[in-house]
Motif scaffolding. Structure first.
Motif, short mmCIF file in Angstrom:
data_model
loop_
_atom_site.label_atom_id
_atom_site.label_comp_id
_atom_site.label_asym_id
_atom_site.label_seq_id
_atom_site.Cartn_x
_atom_site.Cartn_y
_atom_site.Cartn_z
N MET A 61 1.20 -1.27 0.28
CA MET A 61 0.10 0.57 0.10
C MET A 61 0.82 0.98 0.01
N GLY A 62 2.06 1.05 0.63
CA GLY A 62 3.17 2.18 1.14
C GLY A 62 3.16 2.75 -0.49
N PRO A 63 4.38 2.57 -0.81
CA PRO A 63 4.52 2.92 -2.20
C PRO A 63 2.37 3.01 -3.80
N GLY A 64 1.49 1.96 -3.56
CA GLY A 64 0.84 2.31 -4.38
C GLY A 64 0.28 4.00 -4.16
N ILE A 65 0.32 4.59 -2.77
CA ILE A 65 -0.34 5.71 -2.10
C ILE A 65 0.29 6.48 -3.73
N PHE A 66 1.72 5.96 -3.68
CA PHE A 66 1.94 7.59 -4.97
C PHE A 66 2.25 6.96 -6.43
N VAL A 119 -6.57 7.18 -19.33
CA VAL A 119 -7.39 5.75 -19.25
C VAL A 119 -5.97 4.82 -19.05
N LEU A 120 -4.64 5.75 -20.23
CA LEU A 120 -3.70 4.01 -20.42
C LEU A 120 -2.93 4.25 -19.33
N VAL A 121 -2.93 5.01 -18.04
CA VAL A 121 -2.49 4.96 -17.12
C VAL A 121 -3.39 4.09 -16.27
N LYS A 122 -4.82 3.79 -16.40
CA LYS A 122 -5.71 3.05 -15.79
C LYS A 122 -5.58 1.57 -16.48
N VAL A 123 -5.40 1.14 -17.28
CA VAL A 123 -4.82 0.07 -17.90
C VAL A 123 -3.27 -0.65 -17.84
N PHE A 148 1.42 -4.30 -13.47
CA PHE A 148 2.03 -4.09 -12.33
C PHE A 148 1.50 -4.70 -11.10
N PHE A 149 0.36 -3.64 -10.60
CA PHE A 149 0.03 -4.04 -9.31
C PHE A 149 -0.79 -5.66 -9.43
N ALA A 150 -0.82 -6.82 -10.75
CA ALA A 150 -1.02 -8.49 -10.24
C ALA A 150 0.09 -8.63 -10.10
N ARG A 151 1.06 -8.07 -10.50
CA ARG A 151 2.38 -8.65 -10.27
C ARG A 151 3.57 -8.54 -9.18
N GLY A 152 2.74 -7.94 -8.43
CA GLY A 152 2.79 -7.65 -6.27
C GLY A 152 3.67 -6.26 -6.70
N ASP A 153 4.28 -5.69 -7.32
CA ASP A 153 5.14 -4.58 -7.86
C ASP A 153 4.32 -3.01 -7.68
N THR A 154 4.50 -2.25 -6.84
CA THR A 154 3.78 -1.14 -6.49
C THR A 154 5.37 0.31 -6.51
N SER A 155 6.17 -1.19 -6.14
CA SER A 155 7.65 0.08 -6.46
C SER A 155 7.55 1.36 -8.06
N ALA A 156 7.59 0.19 -8.88
CA ALA A 156 8.37 1.38 -9.92
C ALA A 156 6.83 2.11 -10.69
N PRO A 157 5.52 1.65 -10.18
CA PRO A 157 4.78 3.43 -10.83
C PRO A 157 5.15 3.73 -9.65
N VAL A 158 5.28 3.94 -8.13
CA VAL A 158 6.09 4.85 -7.41
C VAL A 158 7.00 5.77 -7.64
N LYS A 159 8.13 4.95 -8.18
CA LYS A 159 8.81 6.50 -9.20
C LYS A 159 8.95 7.11 -10.70
N ILE A 160 8.07 6.49 -11.83
CA ILE A 160 7.42 6.72 -12.95
C ILE A 160 6.16 8.26 -12.14
N LEU A 194 4.94 4.35 -17.65
CA LEU A 194 4.30 2.88 -17.71
C LEU A 194 4.57 1.82 -18.41
N ALA A 195 4.82 1.99 -20.39
CA ALA A 195 4.51 0.95 -21.20
C ALA A 195 5.86 0.99 -21.62
N VAL A 196 6.50 1.93 -20.99
CA VAL A 196 8.20 1.64 -21.37
C VAL A 196 8.65 0.20 -20.74
N VAL A 197 8.43 0.44 -19.33
CA VAL A 197 9.04 -0.55 -18.06
C VAL A 197 8.26 -1.28 -19.16
#
Length: 510
Positions: free
Chosen positions: A232-237, A364-368, A373-385, A424-427
């Motif tokens: 949740m912490g990094p997911g806030i960002f 909308v693309l951000v929502k897609v 990331f989130f389904a794979r348990g990765d919230t750190s990459a979206p934080v940095k972006i 997000l798409a590039v990563v």
């Protein structure tokens, strides 16, 4: 997935239509003056917390965990996880509400520093935000219960809940105004009461599904709960970057002349119709689907789901963005220009809507992309972006608002959304977690051609039919939208961007 998207999208469309009715009523009663500015900031603060801690970060961490636990360990384990988190959320959100209520003058000074020099707007904002702030508690709990329903593949009640927000707002604006200080105060009470009603609706639906969530209890930090909290912490960002950008918009807008906050609010409300219907529906349906497919070891199925979500998002969002940009002035004049909402306010709001329309496909693309990331348990990459996008939005706001006023704020938000979606798409592509399949590559250029045809039809129609007499504005706007819609549907079929037989087959498929 399409059936779930249509369920969420249908209810979201109903909510947005009622939201338009609510905003038309607000515009006619409040206009774009100090009371309106104060109420919109009072609404923004609990909504910011709701989207960061409720729908945004919490759902990004909780729904994959709940769906995965449900698939691997069964309903009892999934219910236990939901109950532990509900008890914990009730405790800490109650503390936030109490502290926020006490420190509200300081919070408003941070969120809307430009109001501090105007005692009327500042005082009204503090009063109204104290009324709306408990909404945070009820709506975040409603988001938790909605996440349970989504994890169970039940989307109707959670998607229908926002309808009650609009109904309660209109009811209190009409019914309470004679008994409170201003119409803005009546609206503030409607916001708070709607949170209770929405929580009641989704809790009843969860109980009906055999998942009666205990909202009060002793919080227990089990390993599963700790895993959700860590994400949740990094997911806030990561999930809430758009909301942080909108908060920055309010801060900068509060330093502009009176009305700027209201112009941005009304423009954003119009842009939220396609954004909410398409983006929210896609993100809501895609996240639990990807989480289940990846948990069950089906990476190819997840790959197809991501591509079909992209295809459907672009198919619906690209024409919406072009239509809003070309018809911004007719839309704002037809919907809002009456009562206390002047022609000058309509012109200023239309300019902001054009800027928001530019960013709509990227929102909308951000929502897609984010569920990948989130389904794979990765919230750190979206934080940095997300931090990059927030910093860019702030820099652009400070650079553009002195020259373009509130339009510069809207444009900054749109550009930041484009950068966010692109990164997000590039990563995802570098990780080979996003690969555009042949069908998507074949159809996107054809969608763009169909959008171009629709744009020509709308531009020609506007030149012929606009400006219209006040009594005919809605009818002319409806005619323009119908002409553009027919042109787009025919074009996508002729160019091969969509086969109607495929759409009918997907709708029938269970």
């Amino acid at each position: 997935m399409l059936r779930n998207v249509l369920t969420v999208g249908g209810w979201t469309m109903a909510s947005r239509i009622l939201g338009f009715a609510r905003d038309v009523l607000i515009a006619s009663r409040l206009g774009a003056g100090p009371v309106a500015d104060a109420f919109f900031v009072a609404l923004k603060l609990p909504n910011l917390f709701r989207r960061l801690f409720g729908e945004g970060a919490f759902n990004a961490a909780f729904i994959p965990a709940f769906a995965g636990t449900l698939a691997a360990e069964g309903r009892l384990a999934a219910l236990a996880l939901a109950n532990h988190l509900a008890a914990l959320m009730t405790l800490w959100l109650s503390l936030i509400v109490v502290v926020g209520w006490i420190l509200m003058p300081q919070l408003i000074f941070v969120l809307a520093p430009g109001f501090a020099d105007e005692p009327l707007r500042y005082g009204l904002t503090v009063e109204m935000t104290r009324i709306t702030f408990p909404y945070l508690l009820f709506i975040c709990l409603a988001a938790l219960v909605s996440g349970v329903l989504n994890g169970l593949n039940r989307f109707g009640a959670a998607a229908a809940a926002p309808v009650l927000f609009n109904l309660m707002s209109m009811a209190t604006l009409i019914g309470l105004t004679p008994f409170v200080a201003t119409p803005g105060h009546a609206l503030a009470w409607g916001v708070m009461l709607s949170g209770i009603v929405q929580l009641g609706l989704v809790w009843w639906a969860a109980r009906d599904a055999g998942m009666a969530i205990g909202l009060v209890g002793i919080p227990r930090l089990t390993p599963a709960v700790r895993a959700v909290l860590r994400r949740m912490g990094p997911g806030i960002f990561g999930a809430g970057v758009t909301q942080l950008n909108l908060a920055i918009d309010v801060i900068i807008a509060s330093t502009l002349p009176a009305g700027a906050v209201s112009f941005l609010y009304y423009a954003d409300r119009v842009a939220q119709l396609p954004l909410g219907v398409i983006g929210a529906a896609m993100g809501t349906a895609l996240l639990p689907l990807l989480a289940r497919q990846l948990r069950m070891g089906q990476p190819l199925a997840a790959h197809r789901s991501q591509n079909r979500a992209l295809e459907l998002s672009l198919l619906l969002t690209l024409p919406s963005a072009v239509a809003l940009a070309l018809l911004a002035e007719p839309i704002i004049m037809a919907l809002f220009q009456r009562g206390a909402f002047s022609a000058d306010a309509a012109s200023a709001t239309s300019a902001a809507l054009v800027a928001y329309a530019f960013g709509m496909p990227f929102f909308v693309l951000v929502k897609v992309f984010a569920p990948g990331f989130f389904a794979r348990g990765d919230t750190s990459a979206p934080v940095k972006i997300g931090l990059v996008a927030v910093a860019l939005n702030l820099a652009l706001n400070l650079s553009l608002s002195p020259f373009l006023a509130h339009v510069g704020i809207a444009l900054s938000t749109a550009i930041a959304a484009a950068v966010n979606a692109g990164l997000l798409a590039v990563v995802l592509m570098r990780r080979r977690q996003l690969v555009f399949d042949a069908r998507l590559r074949h159809r996107v250029p054809r969608m763009l051609a169909a959008v171009a045809v629709m744009g020509l039809v709308l531009a020609a129609g506007r030149a012929l039919l606009w400006p219209a007499e006040p009594g005919l504005r809605l009818a002319v706007l409806a005619l323009l939208c119908l002409a553009g819609g027919v042109a787009y549907i025919l074009s996508v079929s002729v160019f091969g961007a969509l086969r109607l037989s495929e759409l009918r087959a997907m709708l029938r498929r269970r």
